[in-house]
Structure formats: C-alpha cells, structure tokens
Write a protein that holds these residues in place. Structure first.
Motif, PDB file in Angstrom:
ATOM      1  N   PHE A  10     -26.892   7.279  55.847  1.00 44.63           N
ATOM      2  CA  PHE A  10     -26.430   8.449  57.176  1.00 44.63           C
ATOM      3  C   PHE A  10     -27.571   8.248  57.848  1.00 44.63           C
ATOM      4  O   PHE A  10     -28.712   8.457  57.821  1.00 44.63           O
ATOM      5  N   PRO A  11     -27.408   8.287  59.276  1.00 48.42           N
ATOM      6  CA  PRO A  11     -28.181   8.131  60.609  1.00 48.42           C
ATOM      7  C   PRO A  11     -29.205   9.630  60.324  1.00 48.42           C
ATOM      8  O   PRO A  11     -28.114  10.563  60.481  1.00 48.42           O
ATOM      9  N   ALA A  12     -30.432   9.536  60.420  1.00 46.20           N
ATOM     10  CA  ALA A  12     -30.883  11.022  60.564  1.00 46.20           C
ATOM     11  C   ALA A  12     -30.791  11.437  61.977  1.00 46.20           C
ATOM     12  O   ALA A  12     -31.051  12.787  61.993  1.00 46.20           O
ATOM     13  N   GLY A  13     -30.484  10.783  63.022  1.00 43.70           N
ATOM     14  CA  GLY A  13     -30.302  11.424  64.145  1.00 43.70           C
ATOM     15  C   GLY A  13     -29.049  12.013  64.483  1.00 43.70           C
ATOM     16  O   GLY A  13     -28.628  12.597  65.615  1.00 43.70           O
ATOM     17  N   SER A  14     -28.485  12.191  63.450  1.00 40.33           N
ATOM     18  CA  SER A  14     -26.818  12.961  63.508  1.00 40.33           C
ATOM     19  C   SER A  14     -27.123  14.381  63.908  1.00 40.33           C
ATOM     20  O   SER A  14     -27.953  15.046  63.602  1.00 40.33           O
ATOM     21  N   PRO A  15     -26.278  14.889  64.730  1.00 41.10           N
ATOM     22  CA  PRO A  15     -26.400  16.383  64.956  1.00 41.10           C
ATOM     23  C   PRO A  15     -26.364  17.084  63.854  1.00 41.10           C
ATOM     24  O   PRO A  15     -26.885  18.546  63.943  1.00 41.10           O
ATOM     25  N   GLY A  17     -27.675  16.511  61.142  1.00 40.10           N
ATOM     26  CA  GLY A  17     -28.956  16.307  60.086  1.00 40.10           C
ATOM     27  C   GLY A  17     -28.567  15.663  58.657  1.00 40.10           C
ATOM     28  O   GLY A  17     -27.896  14.761  58.751  1.00 40.10           O
ATOM     29  N   SER A  18     -29.139  16.124  57.738  1.00 36.01           N
ATOM     30  CA  SER A  18     -28.871  15.761  56.290  1.00 36.01           C
ATOM     31  C   SER A  18     -27.628  16.058  55.869  1.00 36.01           C
ATOM     32  O   SER A  18     -27.444  15.738  54.684  1.00 36.01           O
ATOM     33  N   TRP A  19     -27.028  17.020  56.388  1.00 39.55           N
ATOM     34  CA  TRP A  19     -25.737  17.666  55.718  1.00 39.55           C
ATOM     35  C   TRP A  19     -24.761  16.689  55.280  1.00 39.55           C
ATOM     36  O   TRP A  19     -24.284  16.731  54.481  1.00 39.55           O
ATOM     37  N   PRO A  20     -24.083  15.776  56.055  1.00 45.16           N
ATOM     38  CA  PRO A  20     -23.286  14.739  55.668  1.00 45.16           C
ATOM     39  C   PRO A  20     -23.905  14.019  54.354  1.00 45.16           C
ATOM     40  O   PRO A  20     -23.155  13.739  53.371  1.00 45.16           O
ATOM     41  N   ALA A  21     -25.199  13.608  54.232  1.00 50.50           N
ATOM     42  CA  ALA A  21     -25.651  12.992  53.183  1.00 50.50           C
ATOM     43  C   ALA A  21     -25.604  13.842  51.940  1.00 50.50           C
ATOM     44  O   ALA A  21     -25.374  13.504  50.937  1.00 50.50           O
ATOM     45  N   GLU A  22     -25.893  15.119  52.175  1.00 46.70           N
ATOM     46  CA  GLU A  22     -25.915  15.961  51.073  1.00 46.70           C
ATOM     47  C   GLU A  22     -24.352  16.567  50.650  1.00 46.70           C
ATOM     48  O   GLU A  22     -24.566  16.494  49.188  1.00 46.70           O
ATOM     49  N   GLU A  23     -23.569  16.569  51.358  1.00 44.27           N
ATOM     50  CA  GLU A  23     -22.409  16.664  50.987  1.00 44.27           C
ATOM     51  C   GLU A  23     -21.885  15.797  49.944  1.00 44.27           C
ATOM     52  O   GLU A  23     -21.235  15.580  49.179  1.00 44.27           O
ATOM     53  N   PHE A  24     -22.165  14.320  50.669  1.00 45.67           N
ATOM     54  CA  PHE A  24     -21.829  13.097  49.880  1.00 45.67           C
ATOM     55  C   PHE A  24     -22.243  13.190  48.433  1.00 45.67           C
ATOM     56  O   PHE A  24     -21.729  12.670  47.523  1.00 45.67           O
ATOM     57  N   VAL A  38     -32.830  11.092  49.842  1.00 44.02           N
ATOM     58  CA  VAL A  38     -33.976  10.559  50.244  1.00 44.02           C
ATOM     59  C   VAL A  38     -34.158   9.994  51.323  1.00 44.02           C
ATOM     60  O   VAL A  38     -32.992   9.540  51.962  1.00 44.02           O
ATOM     61  N   MET A  39     -35.154  10.306  52.075  1.00 42.59           N
ATOM     62  CA  MET A  39     -35.592   9.910  53.694  1.00 42.59           C
ATOM     63  C   MET A  39     -36.023   8.513  53.593  1.00 42.59           C
ATOM     64  O   MET A  39     -37.162   8.351  52.827  1.00 42.59           O
ATOM     65  N   ASP A  40     -35.448   7.486  54.352  1.00 48.89           N
ATOM     66  CA  ASP A  40     -36.065   6.224  54.481  1.00 48.89           C
ATOM     67  C   ASP A  40     -36.639   6.216  55.824  1.00 48.89           C
ATOM     68  O   ASP A  40     -35.942   6.015  56.831  1.00 48.89           O
ATOM     69  N   LEU A  41     -38.175   6.469  56.040  1.00 49.39           N
ATOM     70  CA  LEU A  41     -38.739   6.787  57.398  1.00 49.39           C
ATOM     71  C   LEU A  41     -38.868   5.544  57.909  1.00 49.39           C
ATOM     72  O   LEU A  41     -38.538   5.555  59.348  1.00 49.39           O
ATOM     73  N   ASP A  44     -35.152   5.313  59.643  1.00 47.54           N
ATOM     74  CA  ASP A  44     -34.714   6.863  60.092  1.00 47.54           C
ATOM     75  C   ASP A  44     -33.277   6.967  59.617  1.00 47.54           C
ATOM     76  O   ASP A  44     -32.560   7.445  60.220  1.00 47.54           O
ATOM     77  N   THR A  45     -33.382   6.920  58.315  1.00 47.75           N
ATOM     78  CA  THR A  45     -31.731   7.090  57.804  1.00 47.75           C
ATOM     79  C   THR A  45     -32.111   7.970  56.370  1.00 47.75           C
ATOM     80  O   THR A  45     -33.194   7.861  55.723  1.00 47.75           O
ATOM     81  N   PHE A  46     -31.016   8.915  56.139  1.00 50.31           N
ATOM     82  CA  PHE A  46     -31.004   9.521  54.784  1.00 50.31           C
ATOM     83  C   PHE A  46     -30.091   8.535  53.917  1.00 50.31           C
ATOM     84  O   PHE A  46     -29.193   8.003  54.177  1.00 50.31           O
ATOM     85  N   LEU A  47     -30.757   8.447  52.660  1.00 49.44           N
ATOM     86  CA  LEU A  47     -29.874   7.326  51.752  1.00 49.44           C
ATOM     87  C   LEU A  47     -29.738   8.405  50.521  1.00 49.44           C
ATOM     88  O   LEU A  47     -30.203   9.095  49.895  1.00 49.44           O
ATOM     89  N   VAL A  48     -28.622   8.246  50.140  1.00 45.41           N
ATOM     90  CA  VAL A  48     -28.007   8.865  48.823  1.00 45.41           C
ATOM     91  C   VAL A  48     -28.212   7.836  47.743  1.00 45.41           C
ATOM     92  O   VAL A  48     -27.655   6.815  47.829  1.00 45.41           O
TER      93      VAL A  48
END
Length: 60
Positions: A10-15, A17-24, A38-41, A44-48
């Motif tokens: 999930f892109p970290a720049g989404s409005p 934030g991490s919510w879509p990744a957390e929900e998934f 986790v965050m892949d710096l 700039d992506t949230f990884l599930v």
C-alpha cells in the motif's frame, strides 16, 4: 525459517495513511494468518507481511 511473505503493498502517501494496510492485515488475521504491517522506507510503502509459517496458534 526466518523468511517473510509479502501479501500486499500500500502506498504510504495515500490520504488514509496506513489504514488500508491495517484493515487488510486485520482481515487476514480473521482468516487465521499472523499478518502484520511494516514500513518499507526504500519504496515508501506499507507492506502487509506474514513471517515464517504465518499461521496463528489455534489456542490464541
């Protein structure tokens, strides 16, 4: 095994934030996977991810 499997990105720049990744990840946990966000710096992506075998203990 010390590996991990990336289930989704999930892109970290989404409005939202991490919510879509957390929900998934929460939906995967309901299915019995030990999913975490986790965050892949570098990208700039949230990884599930799921570490190792990734299955929740039935007693938990």
């Amino acid at each position: 095994m010390n590996g991990r499997t990336v289930l989704e990105r999930f892109p970290a720049g989404s409005p939202r934030g991490s919510w879509p990744a957390e929900e998934f990840a929460q939906a995967r946990r309901r299915e019995g996977l030990d999913a975490e966000v986790v965050m892949d710096l570098a990208t700039d992506t949230f990884l599930v991810i799921v570490r190792s075998d990734g299955v929740l203990d039935a007693a938990a």
